[in-house]
Design a protein around this motif. Sequence first.
Motif, PDB file in Angstrom:
ATOM      1  N   ASP A   7      84.563  90.999 -12.006  1.00  0.00           N
ATOM      2  CA  ASP A   7      84.794  89.564 -11.827  1.00  0.00           C
ATOM      3  C   ASP A   7      85.687  88.977 -12.910  1.00  0.00           C
ATOM      4  O   ASP A   7      86.330  87.947 -12.693  1.00  0.00           O
ATOM      5  CB  ASP A   7      83.465  88.804 -11.821  1.00  0.00           C
ATOM      6  CG  ASP A   7      82.597  89.146 -10.631  1.00  0.00           C
ATOM      7  OD1 ASP A   7      83.145  89.599  -9.595  1.00  0.00           O
ATOM      8  OD2 ASP A   7      81.372  88.984 -10.733  1.00  0.00           O
ATOM      9  N   ILE A   8      85.737  89.618 -14.084  1.00  0.00           N
ATOM     10  CA  ILE A   8      86.506  89.046 -15.192  1.00  0.00           C
ATOM     11  C   ILE A   8      87.697  89.901 -15.631  1.00  0.00           C
ATOM     12  O   ILE A   8      88.550  89.424 -16.362  1.00  0.00           O
ATOM     13  CB  ILE A   8      85.599  88.767 -16.415  1.00  0.00           C
ATOM     14  CG1 ILE A   8      84.957  90.049 -16.920  1.00  0.00           C
ATOM     15  CG2 ILE A   8      84.556  87.730 -16.083  1.00  0.00           C
ATOM     16  CD1 ILE A   8      84.228  89.895 -18.243  1.00  0.00           C
ATOM     17  N   LEU A   9      87.768  91.148 -15.174  1.00  0.00           N
ATOM     18  CA  LEU A   9      88.867  92.014 -15.585  1.00  0.00           C
ATOM     19  C   LEU A   9      90.137  91.717 -14.805  1.00  0.00           C
ATOM     20  O   LEU A   9      90.100  91.398 -13.623  1.00  0.00           O
ATOM     21  CB  LEU A   9      88.500  93.478 -15.377  1.00  0.00           C
ATOM     22  CG  LEU A   9      87.472  94.080 -16.313  1.00  0.00           C
ATOM     23  CD1 LEU A   9      87.203  95.529 -15.926  1.00  0.00           C
ATOM     24  CD2 LEU A   9      87.924  93.994 -17.751  1.00  0.00           C
ATOM     25  N   CYS A  10      91.270  91.854 -15.494  1.00  0.00           N
ATOM     26  CA  CYS A  10      92.573  91.760 -14.845  1.00  0.00           C
ATOM     27  C   CYS A  10      93.513  92.737 -15.535  1.00  0.00           C
ATOM     28  O   CYS A  10      93.211  93.268 -16.602  1.00  0.00           O
ATOM     29  CB  CYS A  10      93.123  90.344 -14.875  1.00  0.00           C
ATOM     30  SG  CYS A  10      93.577  89.752 -16.507  1.00  0.00           S
ATOM     31  N   CYS A  11      94.635  92.980 -14.943  1.00  0.00           N
ATOM     32  CA  CYS A  11      95.625  93.890 -15.513  1.00  0.00           C
ATOM     33  C   CYS A  11      96.143  93.321 -16.830  1.00  0.00           C
ATOM     34  O   CYS A  11      96.596  92.177 -16.882  1.00  0.00           O
ATOM     35  CB  CYS A  11      96.766  94.079 -14.533  1.00  0.00           C
ATOM     36  SG  CYS A  11      98.097  95.127 -15.160  1.00  0.00           S
ATOM     37  N   PRO A  12      96.102  94.100 -17.919  1.00  0.00           N
ATOM     38  CA  PRO A  12      96.608  93.601 -19.197  1.00  0.00           C
ATOM     39  C   PRO A  12      98.132  93.470 -19.230  1.00  0.00           C
ATOM     40  O   PRO A  12      98.674  92.782 -20.084  1.00  0.00           O
ATOM     41  CB  PRO A  12      96.119  94.627 -20.216  1.00  0.00           C
ATOM     42  CG  PRO A  12      95.790  95.836 -19.455  1.00  0.00           C
ATOM     43  CD  PRO A  12      95.471  95.410 -18.056  1.00  0.00           C
ATOM     44  N   VAL A  13      98.815  94.102 -18.294  1.00  0.00           N
ATOM     45  CA  VAL A  13     100.277  94.043 -18.264  1.00  0.00           C
ATOM     46  C   VAL A  13     100.767  92.792 -17.539  1.00  0.00           C
ATOM     47  O   VAL A  13     101.564  92.024 -18.076  1.00  0.00           O
ATOM     48  CB  VAL A  13     100.863  95.310 -17.605  1.00  0.00           C
ATOM     49  CG1 VAL A  13     102.366  95.203 -17.451  1.00  0.00           C
ATOM     50  CG2 VAL A  13     100.497  96.541 -18.422  1.00  0.00           C
ATOM     51  N   CYS A  14     100.268  92.575 -16.300  1.00  0.00           N
ATOM     52  CA  CYS A  14     100.799  91.479 -15.491  1.00  0.00           C
ATOM     53  C   CYS A  14      99.746  90.450 -15.079  1.00  0.00           C
ATOM     54  O   CYS A  14     100.062  89.506 -14.385  1.00  0.00           O
ATOM     55  CB  CYS A  14     101.481  92.044 -14.246  1.00  0.00           C
ATOM     56  SG  CYS A  14     100.331  92.661 -13.003  1.00  0.00           S
ATOM     57  N   LYS A  15      98.495  90.655 -15.481  1.00  0.00           N
ATOM     58  CA  LYS A  15      97.369  89.772 -15.139  1.00  0.00           C
ATOM     59  C   LYS A  15      97.007  89.807 -13.662  1.00  0.00           C
ATOM     60  O   LYS A  15      96.344  88.919 -13.149  1.00  0.00           O
ATOM     61  CB  LYS A  15      97.629  88.318 -15.567  1.00  0.00           C
ATOM     62  CG  LYS A  15      98.023  88.169 -17.024  1.00  0.00           C
ATOM     63  CD  LYS A  15      96.953  88.675 -17.947  1.00  0.00           C
ATOM     64  CE  LYS A  15      97.373  88.443 -19.394  1.00  0.00           C
ATOM     65  NZ  LYS A  15      97.192  89.577 -20.252  1.00  0.00           N
TER      66      LYS A  15
END
Length: 59
Positions: A7-15
């Motif tokens: 629920d809170i994780l996203c790609c660190p490169v492009c979000k």
Amino acid sequence: MKRSLMDILCCPVCKGDLVLRVDAENEKEILEGNLRCAACNADYPIHEGIPNLLPPTVR
């Protein structure tokens, strides 16, 4: 890694949003698998319950 982290994780490169692939899990957490960014196609492995969210160029 607990499923609730999705629920809170996203790609660190492009979000972008991450897609979870589970190879092994127990009743508490995901032990082995992969997180893949739907936007930029970056892969982040999950090994022994720990997701490696370092950008691919840094690993």
